[in-house]
Design an enzyme around this catalytic site. Sequence first.
Site, PDB file in Angstrom:
ATOM      1  N   THR A   1       0.854  -1.182   0.000  1.00 21.14           N
ATOM      2  CA  THR A   1       0.000   0.000   0.000  1.00 21.14           C
ATOM      3  C   THR A   1       0.892   1.235   0.000  1.00 21.14           C
ATOM      4  O   THR A   1       1.810   1.338   0.811  1.00 21.14           O
ATOM      5  CB  THR A   1      -0.882  -0.029   1.265  1.00 21.14           C
ATOM      6  OG1 THR A   1      -1.783  -1.123   1.128  1.00 21.14           O
ATOM      7  CG2 THR A   1      -1.654   1.264   1.456  1.00 21.14           C
TER       8      THR A   1
ATOM      9  N   TYR B   1      -6.731  -8.309   7.904  1.00 16.65           N
ATOM     10  CA  TYR B   1      -7.846  -7.713   7.153  1.00 16.65           C
ATOM     11  C   TYR B   1      -9.002  -8.714   7.070  1.00 16.65           C
ATOM     12  O   TYR B   1      -8.961  -9.771   7.685  1.00 16.65           O
ATOM     13  CB  TYR B   1      -7.344  -7.196   5.793  1.00 16.65           C
ATOM     14  CG  TYR B   1      -6.302  -6.128   6.025  1.00 16.65           C
ATOM     15  CD1 TYR B   1      -6.673  -4.879   6.528  1.00 16.65           C
ATOM     16  CD2 TYR B   1      -4.943  -6.393   5.870  1.00 16.65           C
ATOM     17  CE1 TYR B   1      -5.719  -3.911   6.833  1.00 16.65           C
ATOM     18  CE2 TYR B   1      -3.979  -5.437   6.174  1.00 16.65           C
ATOM     19  CZ  TYR B   1      -4.375  -4.195   6.663  1.00 16.65           C
ATOM     20  OH  TYR B   1      -3.445  -3.249   6.984  1.00 16.65           O
TER      21      TYR B   1
HETATM   22  C1  LIG Z   1       4.874   0.382   2.849  1.00 18.52           C
HETATM   23  C2  LIG Z   1       4.336  -1.012   3.004  1.00 18.52           C
HETATM   24  C3  LIG Z   1       3.035  -1.284   2.621  1.00 18.52           C
HETATM   25  C4  LIG Z   1       2.520  -2.590   2.688  1.00 18.52           C
HETATM   26  N1  LIG Z   1       1.258  -2.843   2.235  1.00 18.52           N
HETATM   27  C5  LIG Z   1       0.835  -4.129   2.107  1.00 18.52           C
HETATM   28  C6  LIG Z   1      -0.373  -4.445   1.408  1.00 18.52           C
HETATM   29  O1  LIG Z   1      -1.081  -3.590   0.861  1.00 18.52           O
HETATM   30  N2  LIG Z   1      -0.723  -5.753   1.345  1.00 18.52           N
HETATM   31  C7  LIG Z   1       0.024  -6.749   1.910  1.00 18.52           C
HETATM   32  O2  LIG Z   1      -0.333  -7.914   1.831  1.00 18.52           O
HETATM   33  N3  LIG Z   1       1.186  -6.467   2.561  1.00 18.52           N
HETATM   34  C8  LIG Z   1       1.617  -5.206   2.649  1.00 18.52           C
HETATM   35  N4  LIG Z   1       2.844  -4.944   3.217  1.00 18.52           N
HETATM   36  C9  LIG Z   1       3.687  -6.039   3.683  1.00 18.52           C
HETATM   37  C10 LIG Z   1       4.700  -6.467   2.613  1.00 18.52           C
HETATM   38  O3  LIG Z   1       4.047  -7.034   1.490  1.00 18.52           O
HETATM   39  C11 LIG Z   1       5.700  -7.503   3.160  1.00 18.52           C
HETATM   40  O4  LIG Z   1       4.984  -8.608   3.667  1.00 18.52           O
HETATM   41  C12 LIG Z   1       6.586  -6.936   4.263  1.00 18.52           C
HETATM   42  O5  LIG Z   1       7.145  -5.683   3.879  1.00 18.52           O
HETATM   43  C13 LIG Z   1       7.717  -7.902   4.616  1.00 18.52           C
HETATM   44  O6  LIG Z   1       8.523  -8.170   3.480  1.00 18.52           O
HETATM   45  P1  LIG Z   1       9.969  -7.479   3.337  1.00 18.52           P
HETATM   46  O7  LIG Z   1      10.738  -7.838   4.585  1.00 18.52           O
HETATM   47  O8  LIG Z   1      10.582  -8.050   2.099  1.00 18.52           O
HETATM   48  O9  LIG Z   1       9.731  -5.988   3.252  1.00 18.52           O
HETATM   49  C14 LIG Z   1       3.346  -3.640   3.188  1.00 18.52           C
HETATM   50  C15 LIG Z   1       4.652  -3.333   3.585  1.00 18.52           C
HETATM   51  C16 LIG Z   1       5.152  -2.065   3.475  1.00 18.52           C
HETATM   52  C17 LIG Z   1       6.591  -1.799   3.871  1.00 18.52           C
END
Ligand SMILES: Cc1cc2nc3c(=O)[nH]c(=O)nc-3n(C[C@H](O)[C@H](O)[C@H](O)COP(=O)(O)O)c2cc1C
Length: 361
Positions: free
Chosen positions: A30, A184
Amino acid sequence: MQEQSNANLFDAASLGAIELNNRIIMAPMTRSRAIGNLPNDLVSTYYEQRASAGLIITEGVAPSPNGLGYARIPGIFNAAQTAAWSKVAVNIHKAGGKAFVQLMHTGRVSHPANMPEGTVVLAPSAIRSADNIWTDTQGMQPLPVPKAMSLDDIKETIEEFARAAENAIVAGFDGIELHGANGYLLEQFLNPHVNQRDDAYGGSIEARASFVLEAVKAVANRIGAQKVGIRLSPYNQYNDMPAYESTYATYDYLSRELQQLGIAYIHLIDYAARSSEEGLKLIDTIRANFTNTLILNGGYTIERATEALKTGQADLISFGAPFIANPNLPHKLRTGAPLATADTNLFFTAGAEGYVDYPAN
Ligand SMILES: Cc1cc2nc3c(=O)[nH]c(=O)nc-3n(C[C@H](O)[C@H](O)[C@H](O)COP(=O)(O)O)c2cc1C
């Protein structure tokens, strides 16, 4: 025991009926740039810049007005939104990428000040999250007590998911991911502390899972199971989701049922699961129960991602935050270039800054 594999992050892979250029997936994020709930040119540029991912999974997109719980998140439930998303899909494909839309219904994590007229904050039961939420007009606000969904609300919401999935395909996307994670609406039904219904949708594991499974079925019937994935986050406590004893059994059951439905993938956020022996076992159980594609996510580095593919724990790995400041993340991972760090203050702000201004290399 899982089988060893020679798969490499940079190898092509198939997912459902499509071919991905590599196994580095952009996780859904998001970014709150969708003024009026419409993806605009800025949104299109942002995704186009990241089209070297094997697959882009878009930010959470609402399947219905009731699912627009956050400020400036997009929808895909009307013609204007579908048309706006089709520009994004065309641009991603032109740039050589593939993309699934994440359908996110925020359920009780919604504030009326963020939502259009005539909408309702819905949840399995009238149990509020103790968290606060940002609104553009009133600043931080406590989350309201949601309306417990009637059987008609349930039926209508499932149909909204199916229509939104159809819109995503009309817009030109390669498929959709149901957001069954992070507290959610779909996960609200799975958790017995948040779902205290005493009808066919609450109580036993099978009953708590039935809303999720009916939504998956409806979407798969509408667009084809090979174009459907689901995101899950067992042991998640984000968004005031209390821990519960039957987590393992719930996801064991759910993954076996998802296998029966033949969807393309499960996208598992595994960091909460990795903090206990039982959770570690659950990751393996889901892998064994579900034979189509498994995507793992949660703090992966290139080393951990490579290891997970080599040991056969996953088929694909998704990266979230690293894609924000490194639009061409696959190239950087391949060349070993240092990764830039994103400015967290600009994650959810409205403009171009911190969004489309990170250099490609
Ligand atoms: C800015 C931001 C927005 C996110 N929005 C969503 C989202 O809309 N839907 C979702 O399933 N996860 C969302 N997440 C979670 C990420 O998809 C992911 O699971 C999380 O960042 C961990 O992965 P990473 O360590 O590679 O960043 C969001 C994460 C961040 C940082």
